[in-house]
Design an enzyme around this catalytic site. Sequence first.
Site, PDB file in Angstrom:
ATOM      1  N   ALA A   1       1.054   1.715  11.604  1.00 44.79           N
ATOM      2  CA  ALA A   1       1.278   1.050  10.317  1.00 44.79           C
ATOM      3  C   ALA A   1       0.133   0.688   9.583  1.00 44.79           C
ATOM      4  O   ALA A   1      -0.905   0.468  10.086  1.00 44.79           O
ATOM      5  CB  ALA A   1       2.106  -0.452  10.516  1.00 44.79           C
TER       6      ALA A   1
ATOM      7  N   ASN B   1       0.841  -1.126  -0.004  1.00 47.40           N
ATOM      8  CA  ASN B   1      -0.083   0.040   0.164  1.00 47.40           C
ATOM      9  C   ASN B   1       0.904   1.188   0.020  1.00 47.40           C
ATOM     10  O   ASN B   1       2.158   1.027   0.200  1.00 47.40           O
ATOM     11  CB  ASN B   1      -0.903   0.053   0.981  1.00 47.40           C
ATOM     12  CG  ASN B   1      -0.270   0.024   2.519  1.00 47.40           C
ATOM     13  OD1 ASN B   1       0.456   0.786   2.915  1.00 47.40           O
ATOM     14  ND2 ASN B   1      -0.058  -1.139   3.211  1.00 47.40           N
TER      15      ASN B   1
ATOM     16  N   LYS C   1       7.521 -18.821  -8.053  1.00 46.44           N
ATOM     17  CA  LYS C   1       6.811 -17.797  -8.919  1.00 46.44           C
ATOM     18  C   LYS C   1       5.936 -18.084  -9.831  1.00 46.44           C
ATOM     19  O   LYS C   1       6.097 -19.197 -10.522  1.00 46.44           O
ATOM     20  CB  LYS C   1       8.221 -17.188  -9.737  1.00 46.44           C
ATOM     21  CG  LYS C   1       8.109 -16.168 -10.460  1.00 46.44           C
ATOM     22  CD  LYS C   1       9.282 -15.684 -11.407  1.00 46.44           C
ATOM     23  CE  LYS C   1       8.613 -14.446 -12.124  1.00 46.44           C
ATOM     24  NZ  LYS C   1       9.605 -14.225 -13.563  1.00 46.44           N
TER      25      LYS C   1
ATOM     26  N   ASP D   1      -5.157  -8.878  13.284  1.00 45.13           N
ATOM     27  CA  ASP D   1      -5.196  -7.687  13.547  1.00 45.13           C
ATOM     28  C   ASP D   1      -4.255  -7.278  14.705  1.00 45.13           C
ATOM     29  O   ASP D   1      -4.572  -7.767  16.113  1.00 45.13           O
ATOM     30  CB  ASP D   1      -6.562  -7.312  14.011  1.00 45.13           C
ATOM     31  CG  ASP D   1      -6.782  -5.769  13.950  1.00 45.13           C
ATOM     32  OD1 ASP D   1      -6.091  -5.047  14.575  1.00 45.13           O
ATOM     33  OD2 ASP D   1      -7.617  -4.942  13.274  1.00 45.13           O
TER      34      ASP D   1
END
Length: 393
Positions: free
Chosen positions: A272, A208, A285, A302
């Site tokens: 964070a 993100n 991969k 969480d």
Amino acid sequence: MHGKRILLIVGGGIAAFKSLELVRAIRRAGGSVTPVLTAGGAEFVTPLSLAALAEHQVHTELFDVTEEAAMGHIALSRAADLLVVCPATADLLAKMAAGLASDLATTLLLATDTPVLAVPAMNVRMWGHAATLANVATLRARGVTVMEPDEGEMACGEYGPGRLPEIERIMAGIRAALVVETRLAGRHVIVTAGPTHEAIDPVRYLANRSSGKQGFAIAGALAALGARVTLVAGPVELPTPPGCTRIDVVSALDMAAAVERALPADAAVMVAAVGDWRVEAAGSKLKKNGAPPTLALVENPDILATVAVPGPRRPRLVVGFAAETENAVANAVAKRTRKGADWIVANDVSGDVMGGDRNTVHLVGASGVEDWAEMPKAEVARRLALRIADELA
Ligand code: C5P
């Protein structure tokens, strides 16, 4: 910095001339400077200019009879509140790590139990060399604060980390090292910051846009108040704020484990942007053959909610953040109860907050919501740190 005495060791590097500017900044802030010039440093700045700006005699020689008679070199370092090595060259850092005492500067550094702040400046390859990295790690493990250099164009024309930090950042480092404020002395605070990277396969990941700036600023502000800060940082390139112990992690699971290991704490500030999901079975991969793959996501633990669970290990104060693009306050109020946090700092990230230097936040606590004006992230950090100090007092 009023009344604080800084022993400033000037190493031999092109950045040595900036030590003159540092002398002025320290004195403007109310501190005094006793300069020590290495032989290398004297190639770049003259003892006369240092002495003039410091309004203090410059020490250069180890075996100077008059100097030793007036004040032994050991007494010289004892008379200081902080030793600042600026610029700390690769050579000086190596000598410090090895415990050499080959001139006045290195002898002082070996003979002292006063805190030491090293401000590195060197060529990018020298900074990145395994030998320097090992020396820095050794020094940090011994309690020396080694600042991260700035990144940018170097005097030698190369580009990268190795530049002397801006004077303002050095001053912040000095203030933190002096622990001018002690409101949080003896308190341990865990701060999480930055994004997490969730592996899709060995080469790809989900991430993100969190920059880690707000969390790092909060960690630094808490340390500046004297707290022992464990900064659990996701993958970001930011320098470690002075006075913080940094644990670098990659994924949410790593972060959860690092926070668990860092407990107990008096307070936990979870800034964070933890990835909500990780990819199930991120094995070898993925190949581009035929239909695009389907990623199966599983929910991450969480961390905030786990830390906030009532029990003997729960920090007295648990603070969460809520980055929202709409209804920031309403969502934060609900989040506070759902996660069991004491406070939630809500911020609207619909603009350029992520990666930017300013923030507008709302502090949501048991007794209501406070709307803070827009301000720099550093100021949000300082105010929040002061509130945390009040709460833990
Ligand atoms: O639910 P949301 O992700 O918006 O909650 C944000 C708050 O929860 C932040 O304080 C963040 O650090 C924390 N969090 C966490 N672990 C997660 C997700 C969020 O600690 N897995």
